[in-house]
Structure formats: C-alpha cells, structure tokens
Design a protein around this motif. Structure first.
Motif, PDB file in Angstrom:
ATOM      1  N   THR A  57       0.401  -1.352   0.104  1.00 29.81           N
ATOM      2  CA  THR A  57      -0.193   0.003  -0.053  1.00 29.81           C
ATOM      3  C   THR A  57       0.905   1.542   0.179  1.00 29.81           C
ATOM      4  O   THR A  57       0.646   2.186  -0.559  1.00 29.81           O
ATOM      5  CB  THR A  57      -0.531   0.312   1.015  1.00 29.81           C
ATOM      6  N   PRO A  58       1.774   1.202   0.986  1.00 35.38           N
ATOM      7  CA  PRO A  58       2.793   2.924   0.380  1.00 35.38           C
ATOM      8  C   PRO A  58       3.953   2.664  -0.415  1.00 35.38           C
ATOM      9  O   PRO A  58       3.618   4.466  -0.477  1.00 35.38           O
ATOM     10  CB  PRO A  58       3.884   2.784   1.678  1.00 35.38           C
ATOM     11  N   ILE A  59       3.908   1.616  -1.050  1.00 31.89           N
ATOM     12  CA  ILE A  59       4.382   1.997  -2.499  1.00 31.89           C
ATOM     13  C   ILE A  59       3.777   2.426  -3.596  1.00 31.89           C
ATOM     14  O   ILE A  59       4.059   4.041  -4.226  1.00 31.89           O
ATOM     15  CB  ILE A  59       5.404   0.349  -3.014  1.00 31.89           C
ATOM     16  N   GLY A  60       2.000   2.387  -3.151  1.00 26.73           N
ATOM     17  CA  GLY A  60       1.105   2.656  -4.350  1.00 26.73           C
ATOM     18  C   GLY A  60       0.464   3.854  -3.823  1.00 26.73           C
ATOM     19  O   GLY A  60       0.955   5.198  -5.114  1.00 26.73           O
ATOM     20  N   TYR A  61       1.226   4.427  -2.487  1.00 25.85           N
ATOM     21  CA  TYR A  61       1.081   5.532  -2.015  1.00 25.85           C
ATOM     22  C   TYR A  61       1.473   6.504  -3.134  1.00 25.85           C
ATOM     23  O   TYR A  61       2.007   7.514  -3.719  1.00 25.85           O
ATOM     24  CB  TYR A  61       0.893   6.058  -0.783  1.00 25.85           C
ATOM     25  N   GLY A  62       3.090   6.198  -2.903  1.00 30.94           N
ATOM     26  CA  GLY A  62       4.639   6.795  -3.685  1.00 30.94           C
ATOM     27  C   GLY A  62       3.881   7.416  -4.965  1.00 30.94           C
ATOM     28  O   GLY A  62       4.126   8.023  -5.349  1.00 30.94           O
ATOM     29  N   ILE A  63       3.892   5.864  -5.492  1.00 32.16           N
ATOM     30  CA  ILE A  63       3.683   6.059  -6.571  1.00 32.16           C
ATOM     31  C   ILE A  63       2.766   7.414  -7.523  1.00 32.16           C
ATOM     32  O   ILE A  63       2.800   8.033  -8.236  1.00 32.16           O
ATOM     33  CB  ILE A  63       3.103   4.826  -7.851  1.00 32.16           C
ATOM     34  N   GLU A  93     -12.479   8.492   3.385  1.00 30.01           N
ATOM     35  CA  GLU A  93     -12.402   7.270   3.797  1.00 30.01           C
ATOM     36  C   GLU A  93     -13.411   6.483   3.207  1.00 30.01           C
ATOM     37  O   GLU A  93     -13.416   4.966   3.507  1.00 30.01           O
ATOM     38  CB  GLU A  93     -13.076   7.419   5.158  1.00 30.01           C
ATOM     39  N   ALA A  94     -15.211   7.095   2.889  1.00 34.34           N
ATOM     40  CA  ALA A  94     -15.622   6.450   2.063  1.00 34.34           C
ATOM     41  C   ALA A  94     -15.201   5.012   1.325  1.00 34.34           C
ATOM     42  O   ALA A  94     -15.113   4.071   1.541  1.00 34.34           O
ATOM     43  CB  ALA A  94     -16.584   6.620   1.999  1.00 34.34           C
ATOM     44  N   ALA A  95     -14.738   6.142   0.526  1.00 38.88           N
ATOM     45  CA  ALA A  95     -14.172   5.585  -0.959  1.00 38.88           C
ATOM     46  C   ALA A  95     -13.273   4.288  -0.628  1.00 38.88           C
ATOM     47  O   ALA A  95     -12.867   3.617  -1.505  1.00 38.88           O
ATOM     48  CB  ALA A  95     -13.586   6.566  -1.752  1.00 38.88           C
ATOM     49  N   ILE A  96     -12.137   4.715  -0.078  1.00 36.17           N
ATOM     50  CA  ILE A  96     -10.734   3.539   0.530  1.00 36.17           C
ATOM     51  C   ILE A  96     -11.710   2.473   1.326  1.00 36.17           C
ATOM     52  O   ILE A  96     -11.307   0.905   0.828  1.00 36.17           O
ATOM     53  CB  ILE A  96     -10.444   4.136   1.531  1.00 36.17           C
ATOM     54  N   LEU A  97     -12.605   2.607   2.362  1.00 32.21           N
ATOM     55  CA  LEU A  97     -13.256   1.126   2.658  1.00 32.21           C
ATOM     56  C   LEU A  97     -14.468   0.707   1.483  1.00 32.21           C
ATOM     57  O   LEU A  97     -14.230  -0.873   1.372  1.00 32.21           O
ATOM     58  CB  LEU A  97     -14.158   1.652   4.318  1.00 32.21           C
ATOM     59  N   VAL A  98     -14.842   1.124   1.042  1.00 30.51           N
ATOM     60  CA  VAL A  98     -15.693   0.341  -0.176  1.00 30.51           C
ATOM     61  C   VAL A  98     -15.058  -0.242  -1.198  1.00 30.51           C
ATOM     62  O   VAL A  98     -15.392  -1.321  -1.705  1.00 30.51           O
ATOM     63  CB  VAL A  98     -16.873   1.455  -0.929  1.00 30.51           C
ATOM     64  N   GLY A  99     -13.741   0.602  -1.834  1.00 30.86           N
ATOM     65  CA  GLY A  99     -13.054  -0.392  -2.212  1.00 30.86           C
ATOM     66  C   GLY A  99     -11.775  -1.463  -1.864  1.00 30.86           C
ATOM     67  O   GLY A  99     -11.726  -2.457  -2.555  1.00 30.86           O
ATOM     68  N   LYS A 107      -5.015  -0.814  -6.222  1.00 31.51           N
ATOM     69  CA  LYS A 107      -4.306  -0.041  -6.749  1.00 31.51           C
ATOM     70  C   LYS A 107      -4.848   1.618  -6.923  1.00 31.51           C
ATOM     71  O   LYS A 107      -4.921   2.222  -6.797  1.00 31.51           O
ATOM     72  CB  LYS A 107      -3.336  -0.990  -7.753  1.00 31.51           C
ATOM     73  N   ILE A 108      -5.954   1.216  -7.228  1.00 29.45           N
ATOM     74  CA  ILE A 108      -7.258   2.935  -7.814  1.00 29.45           C
ATOM     75  C   ILE A 108      -6.715   3.956  -6.577  1.00 29.45           C
ATOM     76  O   ILE A 108      -6.341   5.057  -6.346  1.00 29.45           O
ATOM     77  CB  ILE A 108      -7.935   2.372  -8.230  1.00 29.45           C
ATOM     78  N   PHE A 109      -7.290   2.529  -5.130  1.00 30.90           N
ATOM     79  CA  PHE A 109      -7.660   3.526  -4.385  1.00 30.90           C
ATOM     80  C   PHE A 109      -5.697   4.179  -3.726  1.00 30.90           C
ATOM     81  O   PHE A 109      -5.789   5.018  -2.928  1.00 30.90           O
ATOM     82  CB  PHE A 109      -8.331   2.816  -2.961  1.00 30.90           C
ATOM     83  N   LEU A 120      -1.179   9.239   4.738  1.00 35.07           N
ATOM     84  CA  LEU A 120      -0.945   7.822   4.183  1.00 35.07           C
ATOM     85  C   LEU A 120      -1.090   7.000   4.819  1.00 35.07           C
ATOM     86  O   LEU A 120      -1.446   5.712   5.425  1.00 35.07           O
ATOM     87  CB  LEU A 120       1.109   7.629   4.516  1.00 35.07           C
ATOM     88  N   TRP A 121      -1.137   7.468   7.231  1.00 39.80           N
ATOM     89  CA  TRP A 121      -1.972   6.379   8.037  1.00 39.80           C
ATOM     90  C   TRP A 121      -3.046   6.478   8.154  1.00 39.80           C
ATOM     91  O   TRP A 121      -3.504   5.185   8.560  1.00 39.80           O
ATOM     92  CB  TRP A 121      -1.483   7.229   9.822  1.00 39.80           C
ATOM     93  N   LYS A 122      -3.825   7.215   8.169  1.00 42.55           N
ATOM     94  CA  LYS A 122      -5.628   6.849   7.227  1.00 42.55           C
ATOM     95  C   LYS A 122      -5.776   5.900   6.246  1.00 42.55           C
ATOM     96  O   LYS A 122      -6.020   5.202   6.642  1.00 42.55           O
ATOM     97  CB  LYS A 122      -6.058   8.126   7.162  1.00 42.55           C
ATOM     98  N   LEU A 123      -5.286   5.698   4.981  1.00 42.72           N
ATOM     99  CA  LEU A 123      -4.769   4.899   3.832  1.00 42.72           C
ATOM    100  C   LEU A 123      -4.802   3.493   4.628  1.00 42.72           C
ATOM    101  O   LEU A 123      -5.002   2.777   4.677  1.00 42.72           O
ATOM    102  CB  LEU A 123      -3.914   5.714   2.520  1.00 42.72           C
TER     103      LEU A 123
END
Length: 208
Positions: A57-63, A93-99, A107-109, A120-123
């Motif tokens: 997840t943090p790698i996708g976030y970095g991209i 928040e809802a988008a990440i949870l539902v996703g 990876k989209i999220f 990042l900590w919330k993600l």
C-alpha cells in the motif's frame, strides 16, 4: 499468474503486494487457487495475502504522489478517472473502505490517495480494515467448508462484501452528516444575530 501460482505462498505474498501497486489482476485469484489445494491452510494464506497487501500500500501511495495522475490516466478512461477523482475528494474514507471490500482493483485507491495527498496513516488504517475482512472471509469459508467453498465464494463473497461495503459506507455517511450538522450549528452559535451586531456597532461607536 501461472508463475505466481508455482511460487506457492511466496507467489501469493508477491501478488498481494503488487495488487496494491500496479498489477491488474486482484490477489483474490491466487488466494483461491492455493486455498483449493490446501483448505486447512486457508487462514494462513489469508494472513499472507493481507500482510503483502498492507506492505504494498505505501508503495502504491508513493507512485500516486510521484506521478499518479499520469499512471491513472493510462489505466482508466477519462470519464472514470474524473468520476473516481471527484468521489475521492468528497468521500475519501468511504471510497477507501468500499474499495477495499469490493472487487475493484485496490491499486486505484492507493494511487489516488497519493495523488490527493491523503494522509498515509489513514489510508493504511482503512485499508487494513477492508482488506482483512476480504482476505479472511475467503480464508474462513475454505477453512470451514473445505474445497466445497470454491463453488460458494463467488456468490457468498460478492454478497457479503457488497453488503459490508454498503453498511460501512452508510455508517460513514451518517457520521459525516452528523459532524457537518454539528459544525454548522456551532458556527451559527458563534455568528452574532442582526440585533447583536447592531448593539456591537453602537458600543463601538459610543467608545469612539
């Protein structure tokens, strides 16, 4: 996929990690393949997939932070990209949870979170909740029902995940609405009425 399957547990770990980064096929397929072979290890396999996803997840976030708009514009049609971006801005928040619950590529999220400078900590927190539920739902089904779970997963998992996603989305929406209402009420309390404003003007004028 065949290469990843031949790697066994390591293949699942790699698949789950790159699923959160760039790989187009969800890690669920590797988890299903291995769980069918050894249902008694289904909970362990779910754990491997979950850890791999969280580490990716943090790698996708970095991209996303580096060049997310470019990457997503190549992956999605423009109308989908614009729609996903708009929804994420309003309901992060809802988008990440539902996703995390649904079959939508995760990876989209992760990449969108980086694009939008979402904390990042919330993600990671929301991803952990959603992905744990998804991986362990499959793991528990195979652990309890054995190979018979293979014929249940599509229907049962889709139903459970969509219901859970809708439930969490509804809870989040309710909390968000209540917060907005309280904030609006607080602002109204601190905003002087027309009479109070006139009195303050008179006091100011008298002081001058």
């Amino acid at each position: 996929m065949e290469f990843l399957r031949n790697l066994g547990d390591i293949g699942l770990f790699i698949h789950a990690m790159i699923d959160a980064i760039i790989f187009p096929i969800p890690a669920l397929f590797s988890q299903l393949s291995l769980s069918v072979l050894t249902p008694e290890r289904a909970i362990w396999l779910a754990t491997i997939g979950f850890i791999g996803c969280i580490l990716g997840t943090p790698i996708g976030y970095g991209i996303g932070k580096a060049s997310g708009h470019l990457v997503l514009s190549k992956m999605l049609k423009k109308k989908w990209y614009d729609s996903a971006t708009g929804l994420f801005k309003k309901h992060g928040e809802a988008a990440i949870l539902v996703g995390a619950f649904t079959p939508i590529p995760f990876k989209i999220f992760t990449i969108l979170s980086g694009c939008m400078n979402y904390p990042l900590w919330k993600l990671l927190s929301y991803a952990a909740i959603g992905r744990a539920f998804k991986f362990y739902t499959v793991g528990v089904l195979f652990y309890i029902y054995g190979r018979a779970a293979e014929h249940m997963v599509d229907h049962v998992l889709t139903t459970i995940l969509l219901v859970a996603g809708a439930l969490i989305g509804g809870i989040w929406f309710t909390i968000h609405t209540v917060k907005k209402r309280k904030k609006k009420q607080a602002e109204q309390l601190h905003t002087p009425t027309g009479t109070e404003a006139a009195d303050q003007d008179q006091v100011s004028a008298g002081g001058n």
